[in-house]
Motif scaffolding. Structure first.
Motif, PDB file in Angstrom:
ATOM      1  N   SER A   6      30.614   4.765  32.925  1.00  7.98           N
ATOM      2  CA  SER A   6      29.240   4.841  33.413  1.00  7.98           C
ATOM      3  C   SER A   6      28.362   3.970  32.528  1.00  7.98           C
ATOM      4  O   SER A   6      28.747   3.591  31.416  1.00  7.98           O
ATOM      5  CB  SER A   6      28.740   6.286  33.408  1.00  7.98           C
ATOM      6  N   PHE A   7      27.201   3.621  33.041  1.00  5.81           N
ATOM      7  CA  PHE A   7      26.222   2.863  32.267  1.00  5.81           C
ATOM      8  C   PHE A   7      24.831   3.282  32.712  1.00  5.81           C
ATOM      9  O   PHE A   7      24.673   4.022  33.692  1.00  5.81           O
ATOM     10  CB  PHE A   7      26.448   1.349  32.377  1.00  5.81           C
ATOM     11  N   GLU A   8      23.840   2.828  31.999  1.00  8.10           N
ATOM     12  CA  GLU A   8      22.467   3.261  32.247  1.00  8.10           C
ATOM     13  C   GLU A   8      21.834   2.489  33.399  1.00  8.10           C
ATOM     14  O   GLU A   8      21.898   1.255  33.443  1.00  8.10           O
ATOM     15  CB  GLU A   8      21.617   3.094  30.993  1.00  8.10           C
ATOM     16  N   LEU A   9      21.221   3.218  34.311  1.00  9.92           N
ATOM     17  CA  LEU A   9      20.452   2.654  35.416  1.00  9.92           C
ATOM     18  C   LEU A   9      19.090   3.329  35.395  1.00  9.92           C
ATOM     19  O   LEU A   9      19.007   4.564  35.403  1.00  9.92           O
ATOM     20  CB  LEU A   9      21.157   2.912  36.755  1.00  9.92           C
ATOM     21  N   THR A  10      18.028   2.533  35.328  1.00  9.60           N
ATOM     22  CA  THR A  10      16.670   3.073  35.267  1.00  9.60           C
ATOM     23  C   THR A  10      15.776   2.352  36.260  1.00  9.60           C
ATOM     24  O   THR A  10      16.137   1.295  36.799  1.00  9.60           O
ATOM     25  CB  THR A  10      16.068   2.930  33.857  1.00  9.60           C
ATOM     26  N   SER A  11      14.612   2.927  36.475  1.00  7.43           N
ATOM     27  CA  SER A  11      13.597   2.328  37.335  1.00  7.43           C
ATOM     28  C   SER A  11      12.222   2.593  36.748  1.00  7.43           C
ATOM     29  O   SER A  11      11.981   3.681  36.211  1.00  7.43           O
ATOM     30  CB  SER A  11      13.671   2.922  38.745  1.00  7.43           C
ATOM     31  N   THR A  12      11.347   1.625  36.890  1.00  7.92           N
ATOM     32  CA  THR A  12       9.956   1.845  36.495  1.00  7.92           C
ATOM     33  C   THR A  12       9.204   2.616  37.574  1.00  7.92           C
ATOM     34  O   THR A  12       8.074   3.033  37.347  1.00  7.92           O
ATOM     35  CB  THR A  12       9.239   0.502  36.227  1.00  7.92           C
ATOM     36  N   SER A  18      16.845  -1.500  36.758  1.00  4.20           N
ATOM     37  CA  SER A  18      17.382  -2.204  35.590  1.00  4.20           C
ATOM     38  C   SER A  18      18.628  -1.478  35.121  1.00  4.20           C
ATOM     39  O   SER A  18      18.673  -0.248  35.158  1.00  4.20           O
ATOM     40  CB  SER A  18      16.370  -2.206  34.437  1.00  4.20           C
ATOM     41  N   TRP A  19      19.625  -2.233  34.639  1.00  7.25           N
ATOM     42  CA  TRP A  19      20.849  -1.602  34.156  1.00  7.25           C
ATOM     43  C   TRP A  19      21.345  -2.290  32.891  1.00  7.25           C
ATOM     44  O   TRP A  19      21.119  -3.468  32.660  1.00  7.25           O
ATOM     45  CB  TRP A  19      21.917  -1.557  35.237  1.00  7.25           C
ATOM     46  N   SER A  20      22.014  -1.475  32.068  1.00  8.69           N
ATOM     47  CA  SER A  20      22.552  -1.969  30.802  1.00  8.69           C
ATOM     48  C   SER A  20      23.722  -1.098  30.375  1.00  8.69           C
ATOM     49  O   SER A  20      23.907  -0.001  30.883  1.00  8.69           O
ATOM     50  CB  SER A  20      21.468  -1.941  29.713  1.00  8.69           C
ATOM     51  N   GLY A  21      24.523  -1.605  29.437  1.00 14.54           N
ATOM     52  CA  GLY A  21      25.645  -0.842  28.910  1.00 14.54           C
ATOM     53  C   GLY A  21      26.892  -0.894  29.767  1.00 14.54           C
ATOM     54  O   GLY A  21      27.825  -0.119  29.559  1.00 14.54           O
ATOM     55  N   PHE A  22      26.959  -1.816  30.713  1.00 11.33           N
ATOM     56  CA  PHE A  22      28.133  -1.959  31.574  1.00 11.33           C
ATOM     57  C   PHE A  22      29.244  -2.680  30.799  1.00 11.33           C
ATOM     58  O   PHE A  22      28.978  -3.336  29.782  1.00 11.33           O
ATOM     59  CB  PHE A  22      27.759  -2.713  32.858  1.00 11.33           C
ATOM     60  N   PRO A  23      30.483  -2.587  31.260  1.00 10.09           N
ATOM     61  CA  PRO A  23      31.608  -3.203  30.542  1.00 10.09           C
ATOM     62  C   PRO A  23      31.473  -4.726  30.421  1.00 10.09           C
ATOM     63  O   PRO A  23      30.977  -5.395  31.339  1.00 10.09           O
ATOM     64  CB  PRO A  23      32.824  -2.840  31.401  1.00 10.09           C
ATOM     65  N   GLY A  24      31.943  -5.256  29.299  1.00  5.31           N
ATOM     66  CA  GLY A  24      31.875  -6.688  29.052  1.00  5.31           C
ATOM     67  C   GLY A  24      32.662  -7.521  30.038  1.00  5.31           C
ATOM     68  O   GLY A  24      32.345  -8.688  30.262  1.00  5.31           O
ATOM     69  N   GLU A  25      33.685  -6.943  30.641  1.00  8.02           N
ATOM     70  CA  GLU A  25      34.504  -7.705  31.601  1.00  8.02           C
ATOM     71  C   GLU A  25      33.915  -7.717  33.018  1.00  8.02           C
ATOM     72  O   GLU A  25      34.529  -8.232  33.955  1.00  8.02           O
ATOM     73  CB  GLU A  25      35.945  -7.192  31.615  1.00  8.02           C
TER      74      GLU A  25
END
Length: 181
Positions: free
Chosen positions: A18-24, A51-58
């Motif tokens: 999982s990774f972070e997904l946010t919205s303003t 906006s999203w961050s922290g997803f896998p590098g691949e």
């Protein structure tokens, strides 16, 4: 509202990160603002900022979907489905779901929603159907693009994404028909 998480079932079939997904525009678990509602319910069908961050590098690409599992259809209701977002894209501006995908990066593919329109369709719970949950999901994939027919359904997108999913970011908004509020 049904007490089911459609993505929990996928996680049991094939666990992914999982990774972070946010919205303003709204916080997880909170009501969607009026601007994100359907035009028939006093708004303009504007897709939220994401906006999203922290997803896998691949990660090589992303999909973005919005799904209402609480629609009184027996199969839910797809509001938005976008495929083939490059891995370099980590946010979408508010309104990116407009018809024609003009605010999306080149190569992105917008599939038809349940109404057959290739755009974001705002929330529109029918009167008497209770609180609905809107699952905004960004899925990180291990392929640069999915070979999809432009007329494919969001369910086909899900099926083609399933074996390539690395991780998901999930953000849930809620809405109720104004007559029921």
């Amino acid at each position: 509202m049904l007490d089911l998480d459609p993505y929990a079932a996928l996680q049991k079939l094939r666990p992914v990160g999982s990774f972070e997904l946010t919205s303003t525009d709204f916080a997880d678990g909170e009501p969607l603002p009026l601007a994100l509602r359907a035009s028939g319910q006093g708004a303009g069908d504007r897709s939220p900022q994401l906006s999203w961050s922290g997803f896998p590098g691949e990660t090589q690409s992303f999909t973005v979907t919005c799904y209402d599992p609480d629609a009184p259809t027996g199969s839910g209701w797809w509001h938005w489905a976008v495929a083939n977002l490059p891995a370099s894209v980590t946010s979408l501006p508010a309104g990116a779901g407009e018809a024609g995908g003009l605010k999306l990066p080149p190569g992105a593919l917008v599939l038809g929603n349940e109404s057959g329109e290739h755009r974001y369709a705002g929330s529109a719970p029918p009167a008497g159907s209770g609180v609905h949950r809107y699952f905004f999901v960004v899925t990180a994939l291990d392929v640069a693009r999915l070979d999809l027919d432009p007329d494919a359904t969001p369910a086909v997108l899900g099926g083609r994404s399933f074996p390539h999913a690395l991780a998901r970011g999930i953000l849930v908004g809620t809405a109720v028909n104004p007559a029921d509020a």
